[in-house]
Design a protein around this motif. Structure first.
Motif, mmCIF file in Angstrom:
data_model
loop_
_atom_site.group_PDB
_atom_site.id
_atom_site.type_symbol
_atom_site.label_atom_id
_atom_site.label_comp_id
_atom_site.label_asym_id
_atom_site.label_seq_id
_atom_site.Cartn_x
_atom_site.Cartn_y
_atom_site.Cartn_z
ATOM 1 N N MET A 189 0.848 -1.168 0.000
ATOM 2 C CA MET A 189 0.000 0.000 0.000
ATOM 3 C C MET A 189 0.895 1.233 0.000
ATOM 4 O O MET A 189 1.761 1.374 0.845
ATOM 5 N N ILE A 190 0.709 2.139 -0.936
ATOM 6 C CA ILE A 190 1.464 3.383 -1.010
ATOM 7 C C ILE A 190 0.522 4.528 -0.697
ATOM 8 O O ILE A 190 -0.564 4.614 -1.248
ATOM 9 N N VAL A 191 0.928 5.411 0.220
ATOM 10 C CA VAL A 191 0.095 6.531 0.626
ATOM 11 C C VAL A 191 0.886 7.808 0.478
ATOM 12 O O VAL A 191 2.024 7.902 0.908
ATOM 13 N N SER A 192 0.314 8.814 -0.162
ATOM 14 C CA SER A 192 0.951 10.119 -0.292
ATOM 15 C C SER A 192 0.664 10.943 0.948
ATOM 16 O O SER A 192 -0.465 11.044 1.398
ATOM 17 N N ILE A 193 1.709 11.550 1.503
ATOM 18 C CA ILE A 193 1.578 12.303 2.739
ATOM 19 C C ILE A 193 1.869 13.781 2.487
ATOM 20 O O ILE A 193 2.888 14.131 1.935
ATOM 21 N N ALA A 194 0.968 14.665 2.921
ATOM 22 C CA ALA A 194 1.185 16.102 2.742
ATOM 23 C C ALA A 194 0.668 16.896 3.933
ATOM 24 O O ALA A 194 0.307 18.046 3.802
ATOM 25 N N ASP B 19 0.821 18.091 8.269
ATOM 26 C CA ASP B 19 1.644 18.238 9.464
ATOM 27 C C ASP B 19 1.462 17.050 10.399
ATOM 28 O O ASP B 19 2.336 16.719 11.188
ATOM 29 N N HIS B 20 0.350 16.396 10.323
ATOM 30 C CA HIS B 20 0.060 15.236 11.159
ATOM 31 C C HIS B 20 0.237 13.957 10.347
ATOM 32 O O HIS B 20 -0.530 13.013 10.483
ATOM 33 N N ALA B 21 1.282 13.945 9.537
ATOM 34 C CA ALA B 21 1.480 12.841 8.596
ATOM 35 C C ALA B 21 1.540 11.487 9.279
ATOM 36 O O ALA B 21 0.924 10.529 8.814
ATOM 37 N N GLY B 22 2.281 11.383 10.365
ATOM 38 C CA GLY B 22 2.397 10.087 11.040
ATOM 39 C C GLY B 22 1.063 9.571 11.524
ATOM 40 O O GLY B 22 0.712 8.412 11.315
ATOM 41 N N TYR B 23 0.284 10.437 12.160
ATOM 42 C CA TYR B 23 -1.038 10.057 12.655
ATOM 43 C C TYR B 23 -1.955 9.658 11.496
ATOM 44 O O TYR B 23 -2.601 8.607 11.528
ATOM 45 N N THR C 174 7.911 8.444 3.850
ATOM 46 C CA THR C 174 8.809 9.445 3.305
ATOM 47 C C THR C 174 8.005 10.364 2.398
ATOM 48 O O THR C 174 6.961 9.978 1.877
ATOM 49 N N LYS C 175 8.480 11.569 2.236
ATOM 50 C CA LYS C 175 7.837 12.491 1.296
ATOM 51 C C LYS C 175 8.486 12.415 -0.078
ATOM 52 O O LYS C 175 7.998 13.017 -1.019
ATOM 53 N N ARG C 176 9.570 11.658 -0.171
ATOM 54 C CA ARG C 176 10.259 11.514 -1.455
ATOM 55 C C ARG C 176 9.488 10.564 -2.362
ATOM 56 O O ARG C 176 8.943 9.562 -1.914
ATOM 57 N N HIS C 177 9.457 10.882 -3.624
ATOM 58 C CA HIS C 177 8.761 10.035 -4.593
ATOM 59 C C HIS C 177 9.728 9.333 -5.540
ATOM 60 O O HIS C 177 9.325 8.492 -6.319
ATOM 61 N N ASP C 178 11.005 9.699 -5.482
ATOM 62 C CA ASP C 178 11.957 9.134 -6.431
ATOM 63 C C ASP C 178 12.760 7.975 -5.833
ATOM 64 O O ASP C 178 12.699 6.865 -6.310
ATOM 65 N N VAL C 179 13.491 8.236 -4.771
ATOM 66 C CA VAL C 179 14.341 7.218 -4.170
ATOM 67 C C VAL C 179 14.101 7.204 -2.672
ATOM 68 O O VAL C 179 14.086 8.247 -2.033
#
Length: 70
Positions: free
Chosen positions: A1-6, A8-12, A55-60
């Motif tokens: 499962m891949i989730v995009s995070i954007a 301030d409460h990303a972890g929660y 992670t917020k990175r989408h490449d590596v």
């Protein structure tokens, strides 16, 4: 499962999305815990533990939990 995070409460938010995903796939009693992993859930009479990395990175990216973390 891949989730995009954007958020301030990303972890929660990520953990809540994972719990929802688990529930939609037959897991019960899913909840956020702090040890020995991030989420605990039950399915088919077995107890499962999930370690969540983000992670917020989408490449590596790379992330792994090892027994030495526990």
């Amino acid at each position: 499962m891949i989730v995009s995070i954007a958020s301030d409460h990303a972890g929660y938010e990520l953990r809540q999305k994972v719990i929802k995903h688990l529930q939609e796939n037959g897991f019960q009693n899913a909840k956020v815990i702090s040890s020995p992993s991030d989420i605990r859930a039950e399915k088919d009479g077995k107890e499962w533990f999930f370690e969540i990395k983000m992670t917020k990175r989408h490449d590596v990216y790379f992330g792994a939990a090892t027994m030495t973390e526990w």
